[in-house]
Write an enzyme that holds these catalytic residues in place. Structure first.
Site, PDB file in Angstrom:
ATOM      1  N   ARG A  74     -92.613  37.211  42.205  1.00 46.15           N
ATOM      2  CA  ARG A  74     -91.648  37.023  43.296  1.00 46.15           C
ATOM      3  C   ARG A  74     -90.212  37.014  42.774  1.00 46.15           C
ATOM      4  O   ARG A  74     -89.300  37.456  43.468  1.00 46.15           O
ATOM      5  CB  ARG A  74     -91.959  35.745  44.101  1.00 46.15           C
ATOM      6  CG  ARG A  74     -91.131  35.612  45.368  1.00 46.15           C
ATOM      7  CD  ARG A  74     -91.621  34.494  46.279  1.00 46.15           C
ATOM      8  NE  ARG A  74     -92.687  34.892  47.173  1.00 46.15           N
ATOM      9  CZ  ARG A  74     -92.513  35.371  48.415  1.00 46.15           C
ATOM     10  NH1 ARG A  74     -91.307  35.502  48.930  1.00 46.15           N
ATOM     11  NH2 ARG A  74     -93.546  35.728  49.140  1.00 46.15           N
TER      12      ARG A  74
ATOM     13  N   ARG B 144     -90.437  25.632  46.393  1.00 49.38           N
ATOM     14  CA  ARG B 144     -89.651  26.262  47.459  1.00 49.38           C
ATOM     15  C   ARG B 144     -88.853  27.497  46.994  1.00 49.38           C
ATOM     16  O   ARG B 144     -87.867  27.370  46.279  1.00 49.38           O
ATOM     17  CB  ARG B 144     -88.688  25.222  48.036  1.00 49.38           C
ATOM     18  CG  ARG B 144     -88.284  25.481  49.484  1.00 49.38           C
ATOM     19  CD  ARG B 144     -87.547  24.285  50.013  1.00 49.38           C
ATOM     20  NE  ARG B 144     -87.363  24.357  51.451  1.00 49.38           N
ATOM     21  CZ  ARG B 144     -86.867  23.382  52.200  1.00 49.38           C
ATOM     22  NH1 ARG B 144     -86.485  22.266  51.642  1.00 49.38           N
ATOM     23  NH2 ARG B 144     -86.744  23.534  53.497  1.00 49.38           N
TER      24      ARG B 144
ATOM     25  N   PHE C 182     -90.428  29.907  45.223  1.00 47.10           N
ATOM     26  CA  PHE C 182     -91.520  30.500  44.444  1.00 47.10           C
ATOM     27  C   PHE C 182     -91.034  31.615  43.512  1.00 47.10           C
ATOM     28  O   PHE C 182     -91.573  32.721  43.496  1.00 47.10           O
ATOM     29  CB  PHE C 182     -92.546  31.050  45.444  1.00 47.10           C
ATOM     30  CG  PHE C 182     -93.972  31.117  44.958  1.00 47.10           C
ATOM     31  CD1 PHE C 182     -94.755  29.975  44.892  1.00 47.10           C
ATOM     32  CD2 PHE C 182     -94.545  32.326  44.581  1.00 47.10           C
ATOM     33  CE1 PHE C 182     -96.078  30.055  44.466  1.00 47.10           C
ATOM     34  CE2 PHE C 182     -95.867  32.413  44.149  1.00 47.10           C
ATOM     35  CZ  PHE C 182     -96.638  31.272  44.097  1.00 47.10           C
TER      36      PHE C 182
ATOM     37  N   GLU D 224     -88.611  28.345  53.214  1.00 40.90           N
ATOM     38  CA  GLU D 224     -88.002  28.515  51.897  1.00 40.90           C
ATOM     39  C   GLU D 224     -86.630  29.196  51.886  1.00 40.90           C
ATOM     40  O   GLU D 224     -85.769  28.834  51.082  1.00 40.90           O
ATOM     41  CB  GLU D 224     -88.943  29.314  50.991  1.00 40.90           C
ATOM     42  CG  GLU D 224     -90.249  28.620  50.680  1.00 40.90           C
ATOM     43  CD  GLU D 224     -91.267  29.582  50.080  1.00 40.90           C
ATOM     44  OE1 GLU D 224     -91.810  30.415  50.818  1.00 40.90           O
ATOM     45  OE2 GLU D 224     -91.491  29.495  48.867  1.00 40.90           O
TER      46      GLU D 224
HETATM   47  N1  MTE Z   1     -89.783  20.888  54.439  1.00 37.32           N
HETATM   48  C1  MTE Z   1     -90.102  19.588  54.248  1.00 37.32           C
HETATM   49  N2  MTE Z   1     -89.522  18.665  55.023  1.00 37.32           N
HETATM   50  N3  MTE Z   1     -90.981  19.211  53.281  1.00 37.32           N
HETATM   51  C2  MTE Z   1     -91.578  20.129  52.447  1.00 37.32           C
HETATM   52  O1  MTE Z   1     -92.378  19.770  51.580  1.00 37.32           O
HETATM   53  N4  MTE Z   1     -91.796  22.515  51.835  1.00 37.32           N
HETATM   54  C3  MTE Z   1     -91.148  23.819  51.842  1.00 37.32           C
HETATM   55  C4  MTE Z   1     -90.744  24.213  53.261  1.00 37.32           C
HETATM   56  N5  MTE Z   1     -90.038  23.147  53.907  1.00 37.32           N
HETATM   57  C5  MTE Z   1     -91.253  21.514  52.625  1.00 37.32           C
HETATM   58  C6  MTE Z   1     -90.345  21.849  53.670  1.00 37.32           C
HETATM   59  C7  MTE Z   1     -91.978  24.887  51.287  1.00 37.32           C
HETATM   60  S1  MTE Z   1     -92.040  25.082  49.615  1.00 37.32           S
HETATM   61  C8  MTE Z   1     -92.668  25.765  52.084  1.00 37.32           C
HETATM   62  S2  MTE Z   1     -93.537  27.048  51.431  1.00 37.32           S
HETATM   63  C9  MTE Z   1     -92.685  25.611  53.541  1.00 37.32           C
HETATM   64  O2  MTE Z   1     -91.929  24.498  53.993  1.00 37.32           O
HETATM   65  C10 MTE Z   1     -94.140  25.474  53.995  1.00 37.32           C
HETATM   66  O3  MTE Z   1     -94.259  25.245  55.334  1.00 37.32           O
HETATM   67  P1  MTE Z   1     -94.182  26.412  56.438  1.00 37.32           P
HETATM   68  O4  MTE Z   1     -94.890  27.597  55.910  1.00 37.32           O
HETATM   69  O5  MTE Z   1     -94.824  25.805  57.616  1.00 37.32           O
HETATM   70  O6  MTE Z   1     -92.718  26.682  56.630  1.00 37.32           O
HETATM   71 MO1  MOS Z   2     -93.817  26.749  49.057  1.00 40.19          MO
HETATM   72  S1  MOS Z   2     -93.117  26.945  47.143  1.00 40.19           S
HETATM   73  O1  MOS Z   2     -94.512  28.369  49.022  1.00 40.19           O
HETATM   74  O2  MOS Z   2     -95.153  25.718  48.812  1.00 40.19           O
END
Ligand code: MTE
Ligand code: MOS
Length: 771
Positions: A317, A349, A351, A724
Site C-alpha cells: 500500500r 490507520r 496501512f 483512514e
Molecule cells: N475511528 C475511531 N474512533 N477509532 C478507531 O479505532 N480506526 C480507523 C478508522 N477510524 C478507528 C477510527 C481505522 S485504522 C480504520 S481501517 C477504520 O476506522 C475502520 O472502520 P471503517 O472501515 O468502518 O471506517
Molecule cells: Mo485500519 S489500519 O485498516 O485497521
C-alpha cells in the site's frame, strides 16, 4: 456543509453515535467491564529482556506460589504455536529463540494480576544474547527480509531521469507510531462443555481470532465463538495483534477450566504489540521547468520487525500511494520488507499509505524549492487529470485508471475558503518583521485507494431479524471501534424499512451469527457491511411487500411503500409493526442474511498491474504554523480541511472521523517519537515519554467541511469510506513546519519525521536528516 448528505429520512442525517450516551455516562460495556464469571483468573505474560537471544532453558518450578493455577510455555500448547495472520512467524510463546525485547516467553494464570505478575518473574530463563539487527540499513546489508522485494514500474524511469531538464535526489526518514487506543489489548475467555470456548476479544477481526484460538487448541472452528461489542479504539492495532492476547486467554482457560482475563497494562501493550512501520525513503526525481515530474525512482525500506504479520500488504500500500495525486509518466518504486529484531510492526490507520504519500509530498516541496516556484503550483501541475477531462495523464504507476479525480476542484475550493494566497502574503510580512518567530504554511492533497488490496477480503455478510413487535435486530461482520460503523449501518437498515433509527438495534459482532468475515479495516467497514445489511433488509422487505400487495390486490409488490413507520399498498396502510405481526401470523419468514462483494477490482501480482481499488477518496488541508527558531518549539495555528466522503451517510460522524484522523496524523508527524536504545529496548512505552496529541494540540482555528459530491461508483448511498484517508491530511502540518524552516533561511531543509521540536531545531541548524 451538510448539503452533500444522502437525502433519506435517517441515512444522511447528522445524528450522534449509537453509543454516545453510554460513552459519556461511563455505561458503555468494554471487554474489561463485562461481569466476570465466578472464579475468573488473570493472566500475565513474561517478556523477553533481549532483542535477540537463544533461550537455553526455562525453569518454572518457582512460579507455583499460592494463587497460581497454571503456567504455560510453548511446549504446553495443544495445537500449533502460531498466531500469525497470513504467513508464519508469530509464536504465542518463544521457542528456542527470542526475536525482540518484549516477546512473550511464558504465561501464568492466577487469582489476581499481582500474583500472576509476581509468579511469572519467578521463572528462571537462561538466555544467550545474540547480535541484533536494529535498523533497515543493517537488514538490507544482511539481506534479511520478511517477504520478497517488490517493484512497481511504468515507462522507462532510468532513461527519463537522464533526459529530464532538472533532477534532484534525497532521503527521508519516517518514524513509526504507537496506536495508543484508549482501551488496551484485552480478552476474556471462558471454557464450556464439549471443549467449546467463548472469547470476548477487543479485536477488529473476530473471525481470525476464532480461527487462531481453534488452531492453538487443536479444535475445529465450530467449537469457538468470538464476540466483540465495541473496542475503545483499534486504529489497525487490533487487526491482527489482538490474536495473541485472545489465544493466551483461551489456552489458559482451557488448561484451568476457569474463565481467564488477559489485559495488558499500557507499558506492556506498548512493548509487546506492533506499531506503524518506520520507513527510510530514497528518491531520485526528474522534472521540467514547471516542476512537472517526468520520472521518479523511489526506494522504500520498510522496518517490519521480526515477522511478516501484515507487513507485505502494508508495504504494497505504501507503493500504491507513492504517487498520491500526481501523474508519474515514468516511475519505478522498489520496496524492501526489512527484518529487524523489534516487535512485529502492523496495521495502523492508512496501512502504509501515509508513508508513501508523505514521501512524494516531501519530494514535491523539494521540486518547488529547487525551481523557486510556489509549492501549490507545482502540486497542481502534477495532478492527475480531473474527472471527465482528457485521460492521457490519468493512469497510475500500477496501471489503474484514475476515473474519479476531483482533487483539482478540492484544491481550488479550499484555496479560496482558507484565503490561502493572502495568508501566504501575510506570512511573508510577519516573517520580515519577526527575527525569532517564523511562520510557515502548506496545502497538501490526499488521494487514498479504497478496498483491501487482497481482492478476496472484499466481502461481507449480515443477518437481520424483524421481531413480531416490529423491532429490528441487526448483526454484521464489522466491528465497532468508535468510528461509528454500527450507527451508519443501522441508519441504512432503518431506511430500508422506513422506520425510525431507534427501532433498529445492533448487537455485538459474533462469529456464530455472521461467519468468515474480514477484519474491519481498509476503511471498508460501511462499504462492505452497509451493503450486506441493506441486502438482508431488502430480502425481508421484499417478502413483506409481496404479502402486503396480496392483501390489497391494488398494486404490484414493487409499488408498496415503506415510510414514516407505515407500509402502504395502494389503498391500504398499516403500521410497520402491524404488518410485521400479520406477516408472522401468515408464516412469512422475518429473518434474512445478506452478502456483498466489491465489484470491478483485480490485481495481477506478478505483473504488478491491475485495479486494486474500487475508487479513491480525496481531501486537502491547509495548515499554518509558527516556529520559535531559538528552541525549535512550534504551534499549529490554523487548519482548514475540505474532505470528500461522497454522499455522507452521517455528516456528524464523518466530520468526527476527519478531525480525529487529521489530529492523529499530525501527532504521528510531530510529537509522537518512538525511541529504542542501542540494545533494541523500547524506552518510550508510556505517556510520560511518548507524547500523543491532546486537546491542546488541536489547532485553535480548525475548520472542516465536506466536499459536495458523490461517489461515481455504486457504493451504499453513493458514500465514500472515511476511516483512514483524513489521517494523511496531517501531512500539511509537517510540511508547514518544513516551510517555516525554509522561510527562516534554510533553503532546502532536511527534516525527518516526527518533526519534534528537537528535529525542527536540527533542521534550522542545517542538519535535520542526520539522525
Ligand atoms: N475511528 C475511531 N474512533 N477509532 C478507531 O479505532 N480506526 C480507523 C478508522 N477510524 C478507528 C477510527 C481505522 S485504522 C480504520 S481501517 C477504520 O476506522 C475502520 O472502520 P471503517 O472501515 O468502518 O471506517
Ligand atoms: Mo485500519 S489500519 O485498516 O485497521
Amino acid at each position: 456543509m451538510q448539503d452533500n448528505a444522502a437525502k433519506t429520512p435517517v441515512t444522511g442525517k447528522a445524528r450522534p453515535h449509537e453509543s454516545a450516551p453510554l460513552h459519556v455516562t461511563g455505561t458503555a460495556v468494554y471487554t474489561d467491564d463485562i461481569v466476570a464469571p465466578a472464579g475468573c483468573l488473570h493472566a500475565y505474560v513474561l517478556k523477553s529482556p533481549h532483542a535477540h537471544a537463544k533461550v537455553l532453558s526455562i525453569d518454572i518450578s518457582a512460579c507455583y506460589i499460592p494463587g497460581v493455577h497454571a503456567v504455560m510455555t510453548a511446549k504446553d500448547i495443544p495445537g500449533v504455536n502460531e498466531v500469525a495472520p497470513v504467513f508464519t512467524g508469530d509464536p504465542v510463546f518463544a521457542e528456542g529463540e527470542v526475536l525482540y525485547a518484549g516477546q512473550s516467553v511464558l504465561a501464568v494464570a492466577a487469582e489476581s494480576i499481582d500474583i500472576a505478575r509476581r509468579a511469572a518473574h519467578l521463572a528462571k530463563v537462561e538466555y544467550e544474547s545474540l547480535p541484533a539487527i536494529l535498523d533497515v540499513h543493517e537488514a538490507l546489508k544482511q539481506q534479511k527480509f520478511v517477504g520478497d522485494p517488490y517493484v512497481m514500474k511504468t515507462g522507462d524511469a532510468a532513461a527519463a531521469l537522464k533526459s529530464a531538464p532538472h533532477r534532484i535526489s534525497g532521503t527521508l526518514d519516517i518514524g513509526g507510531q504507537d496506536h495508543f487506543y484508549l482501551e488496551g489489548q484485552i480478552a476474556l475467555a471462558t471454557p464450556h462443555e464439549n471443549g467449546e470456548v467463548h472469547c470476548w476479544s477487543s479485536t477488529q477481526h473476530p473471525s481470525e481470532v476464532q480461527h487462531l484460538i481453534a488452531k492453538v487448541l487443536a479444535i475445529p472452528d465450530h467449537l469457538v465463538t468470538v464476540e466483540v461489542r465495541r473496542m475503545g479504539g483499534g486504529f489497525g492495532g487490533k487487526e491482527s495483534q489482538a490474536s495473541l492476547i485472545a489465544c493466551v486467554a483461551a489456552l489458559l482457560a482451557r488448561k484451568t477450566g476457569r474463565a481467564v482475563k488477559f489485559r495488558l497494562d499500557r507499558d506492556d501493550d506498548m512493548i509487546m504489540t506492533g506499531k506503524r512501520h518506520g520507513f527510510h525513503i530514497k528518491y531520485d526525481v526528474g522534472f521540467d521547468a514547471q516542476g512537472r515530474i517526468q520520472a521518479m525512482d523511489m526506494l522504500q525500506l520498510v522496518d517490519c520487525g521480526m515477522s511478516p504479520d501484515l507487513s507485505n500488504a502494508i508495504a504494497d500500500r505504501a507503493m500504491f500511494h507513492a504517487d498520491n495525486c500526481y501523474y508519474l509518466p515514468h516511475a519505478v518504486v522498489t520496496s524492501y520488507r526489512c527484518f529487524t529484531h523489534k516487535v512485529s510492526n502492523t496495521a495502523f490507520r492508512g496501512f502504509g499509505g501515509p508513508q508513501g504519500m508523505l514521501a512524494i509530498e516531501y519530494v514535491i516541496d523539494d521540486i518547488a524549492r529547487h525551481l523557486a516556484l510556489a509549492p501549490d503550483a507545482v502540486r497542481r501541475a502534477n495532478f492527475y487529470d480531473a474527472m471527465h477531462a482528457r485521460k492521457d495523464r490519468a493512469v497510475t504507476h500500477y496501471g489503474m485508471d484514475v476515473e474519479d479525480c476531483i482533487i483539482a476542484d478540492i484544491f481550488d475550493r479550499l484555496e479560496k475558503s482558507s484565503a490561502y494566497k493572502s495568508r501566504v502574503a501575510g506570512i511573508e510580512k510577519f516573517n520580515a518583521e519577526n527575527p525569532v518567530l517564523k511562520r510557515g504554511i502548506a496545502m497538501t492533497p490526499v488521494k487514498f485507494g479504497i478496498s483491501f488490496t487482497l481482492t478476496m477480503l472484499n466481502q461481507a455478510g449480515a443477518l437481520v431479524h424483524v421481531y413480531k413487535d416490529g423491532s429490528v435486530q441487526l448483526n454484521h461482520g464489522g466491528t465497532e471501534m468508535g468510528q461509528g460503523l454500527h450507527t451508519k449501518v443501522s441508519q441504512i437498515v432503518a431506511d430500508v424499512f422506513g422506520i425510525p433509527f431507534d427501532r433498529v438495534r445492533i448487537t455485538a459482532t459474533n462469529t456464530s451469527k455472521v461467519p468468515n468475515t474480514s477484519a474491519t479495516a481498509a476503511s471498508s467497514g460501511t462499504d462492505l457491511n452497509g451493503k450486506a445489511a441493506e441486502a438482508a433488509a431488502h430480502t425481508i422487505r421484499g417478502r413483506l411487500a409481496e404479502f402486503a400487495a396480496q392483501q390489497t390486490g391494488d398494486v404490484p409488490p414493487q409499488d408498496v411503500k415503506f415510510a414514516d413507520g407505515m407500509v402502504t399498498a395502494g389503498s391500504k396502510s398499516w403500521l410497520f409493526r402491524e404488518l410485521v405481526n400479520l406477516a408472522y401470523m401468515n408464516r412469512i419468514s422475518l429473518s434474512a442474511n445478506g452478502f456483498y462483494k466489491t465489484p470491478k477490482i483485480f490485481w495481477d501480482r506478478a505483473a504488478a498491474k491491475g485495479r486494486p481499488f474500487f475508487y479513491f477518496a480525496y481531501g486537502a488541508a491547509v495548515s499554518e504554523v509558527v516556529v520559535d527558531t531559538l528552541t525549535g518549539e512550534y504551534k499549529n495555528l490554523r487548519t482548514d480541511i475540505l474532505h470528500d466522503v461522497g454522499r455522507s451517510i452521517n455528516p456528524a460522524i464523518d466530520i468526527g472521523q476527519i478531525e480525529g484522523g487529521f489530529v492523529q496524523g499530525a501527532g504521528w508527524l510531530t510529537s509522537e517519537e518512538l525511541w529504542w536504545d542501542a540494545k533494541g529496548i523500547l524506552k518510550t512505552h508510556a505517556p510520560s515519554t511518548y507524547k500523543i496529541p491532546t486537546g491542546r494540540d488541536i489547532p485553535p482555528d480548525f475548520r472542516t467541511a465536506l466536499y459536495d459530491g458523490e461517489n461515481i461508483e455504486d457504493t451504499v448511498y453513493k458514500s465514500k469510506a472515511v476511516g483512514e484517508p483524513p489521517l494523511m491530511l496531517g501531512i500539511s502540518v509537517f510540511l508547514a513546519l518544513r516551510d517555516a524552516v525554509a522561510r527562516a533561511g534554510v533553503p532546502m531543509p532536511k527534516l525527518s519525521a516526527p518533526a519534534t521540536p528537537e528535529a525542527v531545531l536540527r533542521a534550522l541548524n542545517g542538519h535535520g536528516g542526520d539522525i
